[in-house]
Design a protein around this motif. Structure first.
Motif, PDB file in Angstrom:
ATOM      1  N   UNK A   1       0.810  -1.208   0.000  1.00  0.00           N
ATOM      2  CA  UNK A   1       0.000   0.000   0.000  1.00  0.00           C
ATOM      3  C   UNK A   1       0.844   1.258   0.000  1.00  0.00           C
ATOM      4  N   UNK A   2       2.093   1.161   0.449  1.00  0.00           N
ATOM      5  CA  UNK A   2       2.955   2.334   0.487  1.00  0.00           C
ATOM      6  C   UNK A   2       3.824   2.476  -0.752  1.00  0.00           C
ATOM      7  N   UNK A   3       4.022   1.386  -1.493  1.00  0.00           N
ATOM      8  CA  UNK A   3       4.859   1.451  -2.688  1.00  0.00           C
ATOM      9  C   UNK A   3       4.186   2.232  -3.807  1.00  0.00           C
ATOM     10  N   UNK A   4       2.877   2.104  -3.913  1.00  0.00           N
ATOM     11  CA  UNK A   4       2.143   2.776  -4.978  1.00  0.00           C
ATOM     12  C   UNK A   4       1.669   4.142  -4.526  1.00  0.00           C
ATOM     13  N   UNK A   5       0.967   4.861  -5.401  1.00  0.00           N
ATOM     14  CA  UNK A   5       0.451   6.174  -5.043  1.00  0.00           C
ATOM     15  C   UNK A   5      -0.632   6.073  -3.985  1.00  0.00           C
ATOM     16  N   UNK A   6      -0.775   7.124  -3.188  1.00  0.00           N
ATOM     17  CA  UNK A   6      -1.797   7.142  -2.150  1.00  0.00           C
ATOM     18  C   UNK A   6      -3.150   7.508  -2.755  1.00  0.00           C
ATOM     19  N   UNK A   7      -4.244   6.981  -2.189  1.00  0.00           N
ATOM     20  CA  UNK A   7      -5.571   7.358  -2.701  1.00  0.00           C
ATOM     21  C   UNK A   7      -5.826   8.842  -2.485  1.00  0.00           C
ATOM     22  N   UNK A   8      -6.411   9.481  -3.495  1.00  0.00           N
ATOM     23  CA  UNK A   8      -6.667  10.918  -3.403  1.00  0.00           C
ATOM     24  C   UNK A   8      -8.108  11.219  -3.003  1.00  0.00           C
ATOM     25  N   UNK A   9      -9.033  10.428  -3.481  1.00  0.00           N
ATOM     26  CA  UNK A   9     -10.441  10.705  -3.229  1.00  0.00           C
ATOM     27  C   UNK A   9     -10.927   9.983  -1.986  1.00  0.00           C
ATOM     28  N   UNK A  10     -12.015  10.499  -1.419  1.00  0.00           N
ATOM     29  CA  UNK A  10     -12.626   9.859  -0.254  1.00  0.00           C
ATOM     30  C   UNK A  10     -13.096   8.455  -0.590  1.00  0.00           C
ATOM     31  N   UNK A  11     -13.625   8.268  -1.791  1.00  0.00           N
ATOM     32  CA  UNK A  11     -14.133   6.960  -2.191  1.00  0.00           C
ATOM     33  C   UNK A  11     -13.009   5.929  -2.245  1.00  0.00           C
ATOM     34  N   UNK A  12     -11.899   6.266  -2.892  1.00  0.00           N
ATOM     35  CA  UNK A  12     -10.778   5.329  -2.987  1.00  0.00           C
ATOM     36  C   UNK A  12     -10.185   5.042  -1.610  1.00  0.00           C
ATOM     37  N   UNK A  13     -10.123   6.074  -0.778  1.00  0.00           N
ATOM     38  CA  UNK A  13      -9.586   5.875   0.568  1.00  0.00           C
ATOM     39  C   UNK A  13     -10.489   4.960   1.376  1.00  0.00           C
ATOM     40  N   UNK A  14     -11.813   5.098   1.191  1.00  0.00           N
ATOM     41  CA  UNK A  14     -12.750   4.229   1.889  1.00  0.00           C
ATOM     42  C   UNK A  14     -12.546   2.778   1.491  1.00  0.00           C
ATOM     43  N   UNK A  15     -12.310   2.542   0.209  1.00  0.00           N
ATOM     44  CA  UNK A  15     -12.099   1.176  -0.274  1.00  0.00           C
ATOM     45  C   UNK A  15     -10.800   0.592   0.268  1.00  0.00           C
ATOM     46  N   UNK A  16      -9.704   1.342   0.206  1.00  0.00           N
ATOM     47  CA  UNK A  16      -8.420   0.808   0.691  1.00  0.00           C
ATOM     48  C   UNK A  16      -8.462   0.564   2.197  1.00  0.00           C
ATOM     49  N   UNK A  17      -9.126   1.449   2.960  1.00  0.00           N
ATOM     50  CA  UNK A  17      -9.254   1.233   4.401  1.00  0.00           C
ATOM     51  C   UNK A  17     -10.049  -0.043   4.675  1.00  0.00           C
ATOM     52  N   UNK A  18     -11.086  -0.277   3.889  1.00  0.00           N
ATOM     53  CA  UNK A  18     -11.912  -1.476   4.052  1.00  0.00           C
ATOM     54  C   UNK A  18     -11.104  -2.740   3.768  1.00  0.00           C
TER      55      UNK A  18
END
Length: 326
Positions: free
Chosen positions: A209-226
């Motif tokens: 999760x740290x090697x690639x780019x960080x999620x920018x949108x709330x939606x993408x962040x919600x998915x990665x946190x899940x």
């Protein structure tokens, strides 16, 4: 020291503290050694300062001290925490303390920038070590005789151990606990501390999760946190899309734009990071598959070969061989 009995004396762990020490570098490993008493005979844990006086951490928290350096005759393990202000806090008296205590210790461990202290007193000449990635280049330039492994979580070279710092200090302490009392005890203590898994030293400081780019949108962040909350669940693109009320096509497009990976690729990368830890802990491929959400050992094998170019079994054999050699 693996296989200690209740009758054997408890290993004595001394943690050298000083003004400006990073609190988590001190507290993280200390908590592992303290918590171990719930699953094994445990440790005698002592905080040591140059003169025996209490010290103040980098965030202003006062740390009580048990002994001065001159009061310590022998240690099974010396732990030296780090600091963001390594150049300032590793004063000549602190470096003298490192040198003196290391000579009285069977095993020496540095957390984060404490590798600078060990290097400064010559303990790391010709040795492998690691530190937090943002300090690795500086350490290598300042001490050309030291072999800096900038991507490792922790490194062992003989009696010397080093970690990348912060949470990696907990991983290193769990590894030392495993040396003393075995893998089952280390895993049990990790569970008590709500650490998902004891990571291996060779695992990268940069998770998938740290090697690639960080999620920018709330939606993408919600998915990665899940996904990170429980990588073993059903994370099909359909299930993930339903969770955030978008179409599978929209979610796939969004994750490719923001994370450079499809939903399935992202889930696979996170699971394979976990698989590595399981394999290095000695579990079978079938057990690793069940523990990380793969439907079968065959599906795990296929994903593993695709990412690493070797089978899980071959990876495990290579790891065990290199560990024995170390």
């Amino acid at each position: 020291m693996t296989g200690r009995t209740a009758e054997a004396p408890r290993p004595r762990v001394g943690i050298l503290v000083f003004d400006g020490v990073k609190l988590l570098d001190f507290v993280g490993p200390a908590e592992v050694f303290h918590e171990a008493s719930q699953r094994c005979p445990g440790y005698e844990l002592v905080a040591v300062s140059v003169d025996g006086h209490d010290v103040t951490s980098s965030m202003g928290v006062r740390i009580g001290v048990h002994h001065s350096v001159e009061e310590i005759d022998a240690l099974d393990t010396l732990v030296v925490p780090g600091s963001e202000r390594a150049v300032e806090v590793f004063t000549p008296p602190v470096l003298d303390a490192v040198r003196t205590l290391a000579a009285r210790s069977d095993r020496v461990a540095s957390i984060c920038t404490a590798a600078f202290a060990l290097a400064s007193v010559g303990l790391l000449d010709g040795r492998k070590t690691t530190t937090h990635w943002k300090f690795a280049a500086t350490l290598a330039a300042a001490f050309p005789r030291v072999r800096v492994e900038s991507d490792a979580i922790f490194v062992k070279d003989g009696r010397l151990h080093s970690s990348a710092g912060v949470a990696a200090g907990i991983d290193l302490a769990l590894a030392l606990l495993e040396e003393d009392y075995g893998a089952d005890v280390a895993r049990s203590v990790a569970q008590l501390l709500l650490v998902y898994m004891k990571r291996s030293g060779s695992q990268s400081q940069f998770s998938a999760s740290l090697k690639g780019p960080a999620p920018r949108s709330t939606l993408a962040r919600s998915i990665t946190d899940h996904i990170h909350a429980d990588p073993t669940r059903d994370h099909s693109v359909q299930e993930l899309a339903r969770r955030v009320n978008v179409s599978p096509r929209h979610l796939t497009r969004l994750m490719r734009e923001e994370l450079d990976a499809s939903p399935s690729e992202y889930v696979s990368a996170i699971r394979l990071d976990l698989v590595i830890g399981h394999l290095e802990s000695g579990t079978t491929v079938s057990e690793a598959a069940r523990a990380t959400g793969y439907r079968s050992p065959v599906s795990l094998r296929r994903a593993f070969v695709s990412r690493y170019g070797i089978t899980p079994s071959e990876y495990q054999r290579r790891f065990q061989t290199s560990r024995s050699a170390g």
